[in-house]
Design an enzyme around this catalytic site. Structure first.
Site, short mmCIF file in Angstrom:
data_model
loop_
_atom_site.label_atom_id
_atom_site.label_comp_id
_atom_site.label_asym_id
_atom_site.label_seq_id
_atom_site.Cartn_x
_atom_site.Cartn_y
_atom_site.Cartn_z
N ARG A 34 0.87 -1.09 0.00
CA ARG A 34 0.11 0.16 -0.04
C ARG A 34 0.63 1.67 -0.13
O ARG A 34 0.29 1.76 -1.12
CB ARG A 34 -1.01 0.07 1.24
CG ARG A 34 -1.93 -1.56 1.05
CD ARG A 34 -2.89 -1.27 2.53
NE ARG A 34 -4.01 -1.72 2.44
CZ ARG A 34 -5.09 -1.76 3.44
NH1 ARG A 34 -4.68 -0.98 4.85
NH2 ARG A 34 -5.40 -2.59 3.39
N ASP A 146 -14.15 11.10 9.02
CA ASP A 146 -12.94 9.73 9.16
C ASP A 146 -11.06 10.86 8.76
O ASP A 146 -10.97 11.95 8.54
CB ASP A 146 -13.35 9.37 7.50
CG ASP A 146 -12.48 8.47 7.45
OD1 ASP A 146 -13.16 7.27 7.83
OD2 ASP A 146 -11.09 7.70 7.51
C1 SAM Z 1 -13.07 -0.31 8.08
S1 SAM Z 1 -13.48 1.60 8.19
C2 SAM Z 1 -15.27 1.96 9.16
C3 SAM Z 1 -16.63 1.97 8.24
C4 SAM Z 1 -17.28 2.82 8.88
N1 SAM Z 1 -17.68 2.67 10.19
C5 SAM Z 1 -18.03 0.94 9.03
O1 SAM Z 1 -18.23 0.90 9.88
O2 SAM Z 1 -18.64 0.60 8.44
C6 SAM Z 1 -12.78 1.89 9.46
C7 SAM Z 1 -12.60 3.53 8.32
O3 SAM Z 1 -12.10 4.02 10.00
C8 SAM Z 1 -10.98 5.12 10.16
N2 SAM Z 1 -9.77 5.37 10.34
C9 SAM Z 1 -8.48 4.83 10.98
N3 SAM Z 1 -8.00 5.56 11.55
C10 SAM Z 1 -8.80 6.91 12.15
C11 SAM Z 1 -8.24 7.72 13.08
N4 SAM Z 1 -7.23 7.35 13.65
N5 SAM Z 1 -9.56 8.66 13.46
C12 SAM Z 1 -9.96 8.70 12.03
N6 SAM Z 1 -10.49 7.60 12.04
C13 SAM Z 1 -9.26 6.85 11.41
C14 SAM Z 1 -10.51 4.57 8.55
O4 SAM Z 1 -10.22 5.69 7.71
C15 SAM Z 1 -11.73 4.28 7.49
O5 SAM Z 1 -12.31 4.71 7.09
#
Ligand code: SAM
Length: 281
Positions: A34, A146
């Site tokens: 990535r 996000d």
């Molecule tokens: C697997 S997705 C979950 C999306 C949604 N909440 C769901 O349950 O379907 C995880 C998300 O967390 C975000 N993320 C990861 N670390 C983060 C951080 N430190 N602050 C905010 N968002 C974060 C990622 O960019 C990603 O879009």
């Protein structure tokens, strides 16, 4: 680009500092597949160079590219089904009663705190529409945030490919709330206008956010180390109204976050109401 000896700890530290995401040694392939192409495009000969460029050189665009690439954005409309049933049939009716007692019967504030490409906040908007009708006269805001700028840009466009329409537990709702457009399906305007998107790192202070009736913090805690997870959960609980609800992912629990996080099961979903002391049995 391959990781050389000594580069994995550097990259692990970098990703931890940027996003709070904890990568163990088995995740070297994620760095290589990535982040490797981004490092090459930025003219770095190896990960060591990328580390120093990001750590000491500013480089906000490159930093954002690395954050977008290392975070996992898997999501679907009405993911796992049950939390959205709990929202519709338990949480929202109780929140509306609590708002009535506050003298604000037609106001709602909901936060989708790691919203990825927007399926979660738009699903919340669809549930609100189902429960409350056309929402005329309501003061409703769904804040969707996000860390990844790329996902927020996709979410704001609100156009989703055909396969997203079928990867869902509520296909009938998904068809009801979309218009067919070139390249896929667009969320209809009455749902789109409920949602405000923002880039936000959950590691940063949450000043000025809230208070919220409901926070969705789903499928993001799994990426953090325990202390970071506890800190984020406690700060997010601080943005809830006293009657407020917190939802986490199906594989996440708040057992070690403090005594106020008592799991409750409604409509087969686990939910938390940290501001309410439950009667002991
Ligand atoms: C697997 S997705 C979950 C999306 C949604 N909440 C769901 O349950 O379907 C995880 C998300 O967390 C975000 N993320 C990861 N670390 C983060 C951080 N430190 N602050 C905010 N968002 C974060 C990622 O960019 C990603 O879009």
């Amino acid at each position: 680009m391959q990781l050389r000896p000594g580069e994995m700890p550097l990259m692990r530290q970098l990703v931890l500092q940027l996003a709070g995401v904890s990568l163990d040694d088995s995740k070297g392939y994620l760095i290589e597949t990535r982040i490797g192409p981004i490092a090459e495009k930025a003219g770095c000969a190896n990960f060591n160079e990328l580390y120093f460029k990001l750590r000491y050189g500013g480089e906000p665009v490159l930093t954002q590219q690395v954050v977008d690439a290392i975070t996992t954005h898997e999501t679907t409309f009405f993911r796992d089904g049950a939390p959205f049933e709990a929202l519709q049939f338990k949480l929202l009716p109780e929140v509306l009663d609590a708002r009535e007692r506050l003298g604000q019967p037609k106001k709602l504030r909901i936060w989708s705190a790691a919203c990825s490409t927007g399926q979660e906040p738009y699903s919340i908007g669809m549930v609100l529409h189902e429960l409350l009708g056309d929402l005329r006269g309501w003061d409703i805001q769904i804040l969707a945030t996000d860390i990844s700028k790329g996902t927020i840009e996709t979410a704001e466009k609100a156009v989703f490919p055909d396969h997203d329409m079928v990867r869902t537990s509520r296909p009938q709702l998904v068809t009801k709330y979309f218009d067919k457009v070139p390249g896929g399906h667009r969320v209809v305007e009455p749902i789109r206008k409920l949602v405000q998107f923002r880039t936000l790192n959950l590691l940063s202070p949450l000043f000025g956010l809230g208070p919220f009736d409901i926070v969705f913090l789903r499928n993001v805690l799994i990426y953090f180390e325990p202390a970071t997870r506890r800190d984020i959960v406690q700060r997010i609980a601080g943005t809830l109204l006293p009657h407020g609800w917190l939802l986490v992912g199906a594989s996440e629990n708040l057992m070690d976050c403090g005594p106020q996080f008592v799991p409750q099961t409604h409509c087969r979903a686990t939910v938390y109401q940290p501001g309410v002391v439950l009667p002991t049995k």
